[in-house]
Design a protein around this motif. Structure first.
Motif, PDB file in Angstrom:
ATOM      1  N   ALA A  49       0.859  -1.176   0.000  1.00 44.81           N
ATOM      2  CA  ALA A  49       0.000   0.000   0.000  1.00 44.81           C
ATOM      3  C   ALA A  49       0.898   1.229   0.000  1.00 44.81           C
ATOM      4  CB  ALA A  49      -0.919  -0.014   1.218  1.00 44.81           C
ATOM      5  N   ASP A  69       0.979   4.851  -0.082  1.00 44.02           N
ATOM      6  CA  ASP A  69       0.140   6.020   0.155  1.00 44.02           C
ATOM      7  C   ASP A  69       0.940   7.290  -0.109  1.00 44.02           C
ATOM      8  OD1 ASP A  69      -1.726   7.861   0.979  1.00 44.02           O
ATOM      9  OD2 ASP A  69      -2.233   6.812   2.838  1.00 44.02           O
ATOM     10  N   TRP A 122       2.593  -1.488   4.379  1.00 39.05           N
ATOM     11  CA  TRP A 122       1.931  -0.176   4.248  1.00 39.05           C
ATOM     12  C   TRP A 122       2.991   0.920   4.382  1.00 39.05           C
ATOM     13  CZ3 TRP A 122      -3.655   0.209   4.180  1.00 39.05           C
ATOM     14  CH2 TRP A 122      -4.131   1.524   4.065  1.00 39.05           C
ATOM     15  N   PRO A 159      -3.036   3.224   8.431  1.00 43.06           N
ATOM     16  CA  PRO A 159      -2.908   1.826   7.987  1.00 43.06           C
ATOM     17  C   PRO A 159      -4.064   0.997   8.546  1.00 43.06           C
ATOM     18  CG  PRO A 159      -0.837   2.660   8.892  1.00 43.06           C
ATOM     19  CD  PRO A 159      -1.884   3.678   9.224  1.00 43.06           C
ATOM     20  N   VAL A 206       4.327  -1.590   8.806  1.00 41.67           N
ATOM     21  CA  VAL A 206       4.164  -0.201   8.370  1.00 41.67           C
ATOM     22  C   VAL A 206       5.551   0.423   8.381  1.00 41.67           C
ATOM     23  CG1 VAL A 206       2.906   1.949   8.697  1.00 41.67           C
ATOM     24  CG2 VAL A 206       1.928  -0.193   9.525  1.00 41.67           C
TER      25      VAL A 206
END
Length: 455
Positions: free
Chosen positions: A134, A136, A162, A171, A178
Motif C-alpha cells: 500500500a 500512500d 503499508w 494503515p 508499516v
C-alpha cells in the motif's frame, strides 16, 4: 512473484543540464537543459522497481484524463495497470538539476483531491497476490472504505506492507509492517525525539495505535528500527553509501521488504534485505539512474552497497583526487591499516581493489585465502579510510585499474618502476604510482603461522 501495488501515482520529470553562468535578471544559475527524463512516481515507481527485479508487478491506482496522465501511462508501459478515474488533475513534480545537483522542484496539480472511488476490477486485482504494497502518497485512494475493508481482510493470508504518508490514511489493522521514516513516525506518534531512541519511542506508540504486526522506522544512513509486539526493538544497520539524492529510497525499501516477506522471511531478515536494497539503489544513482543503460563493470560485492566506479566518478565530478590500492588482505593486520590510512591521505577517496578467492588461490595456493572474499571486503569497508571495495578475479589488478583509472595508485613497500607493470598503465592517463612505507614486522604469513601454533 505476483506483487500488487495499490496507491497513488504521479509523474516525475527531471530537467538537467549544465549551469555555467548566472541570470542577468537575478543572482540565480541559468540551466541549459540538455535532457528531459520522465518516470512514474509514487506507487508507479514501486511497481517499476518490482518489474525491474523480475517480478510480476500489478499496479492498482486511479488516473486522470489530462495530458500529463497520457505521459504517465506511457511511463507505465509493461506494467499491468488496473486503474479507475481519479477525478483530479495528474500531479506532476518537476526537478531541475544543474550539473547533477538538484536546484529546484516545481509541483503542479498536487492540491488535495477528493477521495476517489474504487472499481470492482481494482478490488479483484488484489486477489491471489503473493504480497501487497500500500503506497500512500496522500492522494486519497487508500482512504476508500471499500478498498480498506478488502485490504484488512487480506492481512490474514497475505503479507501487506503499508508505506504511509503524513497526509494519507491510517494503515488498516493487521498489516505485516508499516514503514514510516523517522520524521513521519515521530509526527504520527505526536512525539519529539531523534535517532534510535526517538524511533523506538515512536514505534512503541504506533504499534499500539495502528494494530500492525510490526512497525519499521527507516532512519536513513542509520538504518532501520524493527519493532514488533512483545519483542525488543531491533536496529538494522545501514550500509555506508555515498548518495546526493535520497529520492526513492523509501520505495525501494518497501518493495524489497514485501518481496522478502512473500518469500517467507522473518520480518527482521526481510528488513535487513530491504535496508541493503535501498543502500544499493542509492549508491547506483537512485531514481536518476533508473531506466538508463548501465555499462558492465567488474564484479562488485554487495557488502555495503557501494559501487567503486560510482564513487570514483562522483569524486572526479567534484574535482577530487581518486586514490586506489590493491591486495589480498587475507588477515587484516596493523600493517594493512597503516598502509590504507596513508593511502587515503593522498586524495579524496580510497578504493581498494581486492583479489577474489579464486585469484588468491592462484597466487598463494589451495590453503588460501583463510577468510572468504565477502568477509574480507566487509572488514575493509568497515575501515573509515576506505570508501569502496572492488573485487577482481584476475591474478593482477590491471583490468580493475583500467576501469577505475585512479589519479594515484598506491603500493606498500619499496619498488622500482620496472617491478610494477601497472605503473605504466596508470601513467598512460596521466596518473601516478607511489609507494608508502611498508611495515615488515607485520605480515599475513607470519600471522597465519602464529595462529597455527596456537591451534
Amino acid at each position: 512473484m505476483r506483487i500488487v501495488v495499490v496507491g497513488d501515482v504521479l509523474l516525475d520529470t527531471d530537467l538537467s543540464g549544465g549551469a555555467g553562468r548566472l541570470s542577468p535578471d537575478a543572482p540565480v544559475p541559468v540551466v541549459d537543459v540538455d535532457a528531459v527524463r520522465r518516470r512514474a512516481g509514487g506507487a508507479g515507481l514501486v511497481a517499476r522497481m518490482l518489474q525491474a527485479d523480475g517480478h510480476e508487478a500489478v499496479l492498482v491506482t486511479v488516473l486522470g484524463d489530462d495530458a500529463a496522465a497520457g505521459l504517465l501511462r506511457a511511463e507505465l508501459e509493461g506494467i499491468t495497470v488496473i486503474a479507475g478515474p481519479s477525478g483530479a488533475p495528474t500531479p506532476v513534480k518537476t526537478r531541475v538539476r544543474a550539473s547533477g545537483q538538484p536546484v529546484v522542484r516545481f509541483d503542479e496539480g498536487c492540491a488535495t483531491p477528493p477521495v476517489p472511488g474504487c472499481t470492482a476490477d481494482m478490488l479483484a486485482a488484489l486477489e491471489d497476490a503473493d504480497a501487497v504494497i500500500a503506497a500512500d502518497y496522500g492522494r486519497g485512494l487508500l482512504a476508500d472504505e471499500e478498498l480498506r475493508v478488502r485490504l484488512e481482510a487480506l492481512t490474514a493470508s497475505t503479507p501487506v506492507v503499508w508505506d504511509p504518508h503524513p497526509a494519507g490514511a491510517r494503515p488498516v489493522p493487521g498489516v505485516a509492517a508499516v514503514t514510516p521514516n523517522l520524521g513521519e513516525a515521530l509526527r504520527f506518534a505526536g512525539l519529539a525525539g531523534t535517532g534510535t531512541t526517538g524511533a523506538a519511542s515512536a514505534a512503541e506508540v504506533l504499534l499500539a495505535d495502528w494494530g500492525s504486526r510490526a512497525v519499521i522506522v527507516t532512519m536513513g544512513e542509520h538504518g532501520a528500527l524493527v519493532a514488533a509486539s512483545g519483542l525488543l526493538p531491533q536496529v538494522v544497520p545501514a550500509p555506508r553509501v555515498t548518495a546526493t539524492d535520497p529520492c526513492g529510497a523509501g520505495d525501494r525499501f518497501a518493495s524489497a521488504l514485501a518481496v522478502g516477506l512473500a518469500a517467507g522471511m522473518t520480518t527482521d531478515s526481510a528488513a535487513q534485505q530491504a535496508t541493503e536494497a535501498a543502500a544499493q539503489f542509492l549508491a547506483a544513482g537512485g531514481v536518476g539512474a533508473m531506466g538508463g543503460r548501465r555499462e558492465d563493470a567488474p564484479r562488485q560485492l554487495p557488502v555495503d552497497g557501494l559501487d567503486a566506479l560510482t564513487v570514483a566518478q562522483r569524486t572526479r565530478d567534484a574535482g577530487g583526487t581518486v586514490v586506489a590500492t590493491g591486495g589480498c588482505f587475507d588477515l587484516l593486520h596493523a600493517g594493512h591499516a597503516r598502509t590504507l590510512a596513508a593511502a587515503r591521505r593522498l586524495g579524496d577517496c580510497l578504493i581498494v581493489c581486492l583479489n577474489s578467492d579464486e585469484s588468491v588461490r592462484g597466487l598463494k595456493g589451495e590453503h588460501r585465502p583463510i577468510i572468504k572474499q565477502e568477509d574480507r571486503a566487509e572488514l575493509l569497508s568497515a575501515l573509515e579510510c576506505v570508501d569502496a571495495v572492488l573485487v577482481f578475479g584476475e591474478p593482477t589488478p590491471e583490468n580493475a585499474i583500467s576501469r577505475l583509472q585512479p589519479d594515484i595508485w598506491v603500493k606498500g613497500g619499496d619498488y622500482a618502476a620496472e617491478d610494477l607493470p601497472e605503473a605504466a598503465l596508470v601513467s598512460s592517463w596521466g596518473g601516478r604510482t607511489v609507494t608508502v612505507p611498508y611495515i615488515p614486522a607485520r605480515s599475513t604469513t607470519k600471522l597465519a603461522a602464529a595462529l597455527a601454533r596456537v591451534g
